[in-house]
Motif scaffolding. Structure first.
Motif, PDB file in Angstrom:
ATOM      1  N   GLY A 129       0.477  -1.061   0.166  1.00 18.01           N
ATOM      2  CA  GLY A 129       0.053   0.133  -0.037  1.00 18.01           C
ATOM      3  C   GLY A 129       0.712   1.230  -0.038  1.00 18.01           C
ATOM      4  O   GLY A 129       2.317   1.114  -0.094  1.00 18.01           O
ATOM      5  N   ALA A 130      -0.039   2.363   0.180  1.00 18.73           N
ATOM      6  CA  ALA A 130       0.690   3.547   0.172  1.00 18.73           C
ATOM      7  C   ALA A 130       1.181   3.949   1.314  1.00 18.73           C
ATOM      8  O   ALA A 130       0.945   3.605   2.422  1.00 18.73           O
ATOM      9  N   SER A 131       2.031   5.218   1.386  1.00 19.44           N
ATOM     10  CA  SER A 131       2.812   5.549   2.805  1.00 19.44           C
ATOM     11  C   SER A 131       1.821   6.067   3.524  1.00 19.44           C
ATOM     12  O   SER A 131       0.621   6.713   3.235  1.00 19.44           O
ATOM     13  N   PHE A 132       1.902   6.376   4.732  1.00 19.36           N
ATOM     14  CA  PHE A 132       1.019   7.079   5.730  1.00 19.36           C
ATOM     15  C   PHE A 132       1.689   7.592   6.743  1.00 19.36           C
ATOM     16  O   PHE A 132       3.026   7.357   7.045  1.00 19.36           O
ATOM     17  N   GLU A 133       1.081   8.628   7.475  1.00 18.05           N
ATOM     18  CA  GLU A 133       1.777   9.352   8.566  1.00 18.05           C
ATOM     19  C   GLU A 133       1.763   8.898   9.920  1.00 18.05           C
ATOM     20  O   GLU A 133       0.512   8.643  10.478  1.00 18.05           O
ATOM     21  N   ILE A 134       2.643   8.854  11.049  1.00 17.64           N
ATOM     22  CA  ILE A 134       2.352   8.485  12.230  1.00 17.64           C
ATOM     23  C   ILE A 134       2.798   9.534  12.924  1.00 17.64           C
ATOM     24  O   ILE A 134       3.888  10.241  12.834  1.00 17.64           O
TER      25      ILE A 134
END
Ligand SMILES: CC(C)(COP(=O)(O)OP(=O)(O)OC[C@H]1O[C@@H](n2cnc3c(N)ncnc32)[C@H](O)[C@@H]1OP(=O)(O)O)[C@@H](O)C(=O)NCCC(=O)NCCS
Length: 149
Positions: A129-134
């Motif tokens: 999947g795509a990147s995401f922010e934590i």
């Protein structure tokens, strides 16, 4: 040559390395991960002589993105900065792969920091999947590795 060992450790022993590498400038309480003290969680420490220089933890935790019954989550993978890029991370994660191979668990998943993705890819892990922010930590990718049972 110094003696390098990898041992199973208590979660409290992970805190010095987690704090220095993963939670810099943050209160020590932020080094506690929910489930650290659960029966199904295993913590590993990499020692140079008697000094802990690397840590990683394996949690019993399923991710709904994978349709696999038995899953582990890798968390808190860190090597002290002065020891990075000298093969210790590879040693530690290979130990974890061996540990997983001794269980009935078929999949290891984790949220990888963007900067660490090439490290995990070299060790046979794949992005999903795509990147995401934590928040407060940064950009991550969901990654995984499958194991034969
Ligand atoms: C990511 C980390 C665990 C890797 O451990 P390490 O001891 O530095 O890595 P190693 O020296 O064992 O590297 C193994 C291989 O991966 C490569 N590699 C390591 N980090 C890399 C990076 N950021 N980008 C590209 N390649 C990398 C090495 O060049 C080496 O390749 P080789 O086998 O062809 O020589 C460590 O650098 C670290 O703690 N970083 C900061 C915290 C962090 O990002 N943790 C992961 C959170 S998801």
């Amino acid at each position: 040559m110094n003696k390098i060992t990898i041992n199973k450790i208590n979660y409290l022993d992970t805190f010095p390395v987690r704090s220095a590498v993963l939670r810099q400038g943050k209160p020590i309480e932020t080094c506690f991960f929910l489930g650290d003290d659960a029966v199904g969680t295993t913590h590993f420490g990499l020692y140079n002589e008697n000094n802990i220089i690397g840590v990683a933890s394996v949690f019993t935790s399923n991710n709904e993105n994978f349709d696999i019954k038995n899953q582990f989550q890798l968390r808190g993978m860190a090597i002290l900065e002065e020891y990075q890029s000298t093969g210790f991370g590879k040693l530690l994660i290979e130990k974890i792969f061996n540990f997983i191979e001794s269980t009935q668990v078929e999949l290891l998943w984790f949220n990888a920091r963007e900067s660490a993705v090439p490290f995990y890819e070299k060790l046979g892990c794949t992005k999903k999947g795509a990147s995401f922010e934590i928040p407060e930590i940064g950009t991550h990718f969901l990654m995984y590795k499958c194991f034969d049972v």
